[in-house]
Design a protein around this motif. Structure first.
Motif, PDB file in Angstrom:
ATOM      1  N   ARG A 124      -1.479  99.487  35.591  1.00 16.15           N
ATOM      2  CA  ARG A 124      -1.170 101.108  35.457  1.00 16.15           C
ATOM      3  C   ARG A 124      -0.823 101.695  34.061  1.00 16.15           C
ATOM      4  O   ARG A 124      -0.639 101.547  33.214  1.00 16.15           O
ATOM      5  N   TYR A 162      -4.346 114.679  31.611  1.00 19.88           N
ATOM      6  CA  TYR A 162      -5.071 113.972  31.497  1.00 19.88           C
ATOM      7  C   TYR A 162      -5.046 113.214  33.540  1.00 19.88           C
ATOM      8  O   TYR A 162      -6.010 112.377  33.443  1.00 19.88           O
ATOM      9  N   GLU A 179       1.981 101.054  31.610  1.00 20.49           N
ATOM     10  CA  GLU A 179       3.105 101.408  30.500  1.00 20.49           C
ATOM     11  C   GLU A 179       2.873 102.562  30.928  1.00 20.49           C
ATOM     12  O   GLU A 179       2.674 103.247  31.979  1.00 20.49           O
ATOM     13  N   TRP A 180       3.586 103.681  30.736  1.00 19.29           N
ATOM     14  CA  TRP A 180       4.860 104.694  30.810  1.00 19.29           C
ATOM     15  C   TRP A 180       4.777 105.618  29.833  1.00 19.29           C
ATOM     16  O   TRP A 180       4.047 106.828  29.255  1.00 19.29           O
ATOM     17  N   VAL A 181       6.114 105.718  28.976  1.00 15.44           N
ATOM     18  CA  VAL A 181       6.216 106.507  27.762  1.00 15.44           C
ATOM     19  C   VAL A 181       6.126 105.481  26.787  1.00 15.44           C
ATOM     20  O   VAL A 181       5.613 105.114  25.787  1.00 15.44           O
ATOM     21  N   GLU A 209      -2.399 106.578  23.800  1.00 19.18           N
ATOM     22  CA  GLU A 209      -1.443 107.341  23.950  1.00 19.18           C
ATOM     23  C   GLU A 209      -0.468 107.500  22.633  1.00 19.18           C
ATOM     24  O   GLU A 209       0.581 107.219  22.428  1.00 19.18           O
ATOM     25  N   GLN A 240       2.814 105.963  22.367  1.00 23.38           N
ATOM     26  CA  GLN A 240       3.413 105.319  23.598  1.00 23.38           C
ATOM     27  C   GLN A 240       3.236 104.043  23.309  1.00 23.38           C
ATOM     28  O   GLN A 240       2.694 103.526  22.706  1.00 23.38           O
TER      29      GLN A 240
HETATM   30 CA    CA Z   1       1.915 106.885  28.887  1.00 27.51          CA
END
Ligand code: CA
Length: 361
Positions: free
Chosen positions: A177, A99, A214-216, A240, A156
């Motif tokens: 982000r 993505y 957001e990251w994981v 996600e 996520q």
């Molecule tokens: Ca992510």
């Protein structure tokens, strides 16, 4: 002369005996090393773990006849330049999240995650038994890529914030982000959305360049250290729900591989998905408890906020329907998801509710 042409020429110029025993001209003494550029700094939890599993599995399964030379961001190209590096032949394959490449084609969103998309298992259901893998190749053929999914980070988190989100209006003006179509959804809610590589996120959040991100999920986020600079953590996110990683290969390189090495790459990528997903899910609960012990407040978005996510998500998806391949991929994905949902709610979903009710959890 590029590297592949050089190798082809070298093989053709070799002895007749050697040439006749080699199935593909790019091989030297029956061995092949593939340069894999990644979007992850070395040692980055979850993401670089998946790339490393892939690297090790391929070497072990091929008894060293096929090896991967992994290059972290900056060692050959930048984190978000890996797609162009592989399509151009500068590198042989990448490990990344597709993505990141919706600028090349919006259909790539489906090969990582889309808003209100599938869980990790549902993504695999579609990919391996619902036509997804063939569509990955159809999309990849435009860019000279053989598609392979290799990793899934599971459901996520909604992300890190400095203050609570009490209504969808709180996203207005927020510097946040979030990559992919999810980021475009937040853009519709008025957020100023950026896609910053993972290795640069801590600095961006610390400096105030970002209000949130957001990251994981807990395991990867704890390792990145976001709890040091933000204290509000939404554990579920719309963007996600089962995020796949990709290890796609330059199609010319793929076509030159032996059938055995093609199979090894395909099965190693499948095994990477399962092994890495299990790693993530096995560790997220304990990581979340440690984050809470460090003063992080865990929350869920309200139903009103989820409704706003849903409305904006439909608008974003509908905006790409003029592209026939996007429409074809979306139709295939949603048909598979409906099929999965028709069972999962009546089985896994209900069972987990009952287990928690009876045993706690
Ligand atoms: Ca992510």
């Amino acid at each position: 002369m590029d590297r592949r042409s050089f190798l082809k020429t070298s093989a053709l110029g070799g002895s007749a005996a050697a040439a006749s025993t080699l199935a593909a001209p790019a091989y030297a003494q029956g061995k092949r090393t593939l340069t894999m550029v990644t979007s992850w700094p070395r040692g980055f939890a979850v993401l670089d773990d998946a790339a490393t599993y892939m690297e090790n599995m391929v070497s072990e399964m091929s008894d060293g006849t096929l090896t991967i030379d992994k290059k972290a961001p900056g060692e050959l190209v930048g984190a978000l330049e890996v797609f162009d590096a592989v399509t151009s032949g500068q590198a042989d394959m990448y490990h990344s999240a597709d993505y990141y490449f919706i600028g090349q084609h919006p259909g790539y969103a489906y090969f990582t995650a889309v808003p209100f998309g599938g869980t990790a298992q549902e993504v695999s259901n579609w990919y391996y038994h619902g036509g997804g893998e063939q569509l990955h190749d159809e999309l990849g053929s435009i860019f000279n890529l053989k598609g392979l999914l290799a990793g899934n980070s599971g459901s996520q988190s909604g992300g890190w914030f400095r203050k609570e989100i009490n209504s969808a209006a709180d996203f207005n003006g927020l510097k946040f982000r979030m990559p992919g179509l999810g980021g475009q959804v937040l853009g519709k809610l008025g957020a100023s959305v950026q896609n910053i590589p993972g290795g640069e996120l801590y600095q961006a959040l610390s400096s105030g360049a970002l209000d949130g991100l957001e990251w994981v999920g807990p395991m990867a986020d704890e390792r990145a250290g976001f709890q040091e600079v933000a204290k509000v953590y939404y554990t579920a996110g719309f963007h996600e729900p089962g995020s796949a990683l990709s290890s796609s290969v330059n199609l010319d390189v793929w076509n030159e591989l032996t059938d055995q090495h093609k199979a090894i790459l395909r099965y190693a990528s499948m095994a990477t998905t399962q092994f890495q997903l299990a790693e993530t899910l096995a560790n997220n609960g304990a990581a979340l408890a440690r984050l809470q012990a460090q003063g992080v407040k865990t929350m869920q978005f309200s139903d009103d906020v989820w409704d706003a996510f849903g409305k904006a998500s439909a608008e974003v998806m509908d905006g790409y329907m003029d592209d026939p391949l996007f429409a074809k991929i979306r139709e295939s994905f949603e048909a598979s998801l409906a099929n999965s949902a028709s069972w999962i709610n009546k089985s896994d979903g209900y069972y987990v509710q009952q287990r928690v009710r009876v045993l706690g959890g």
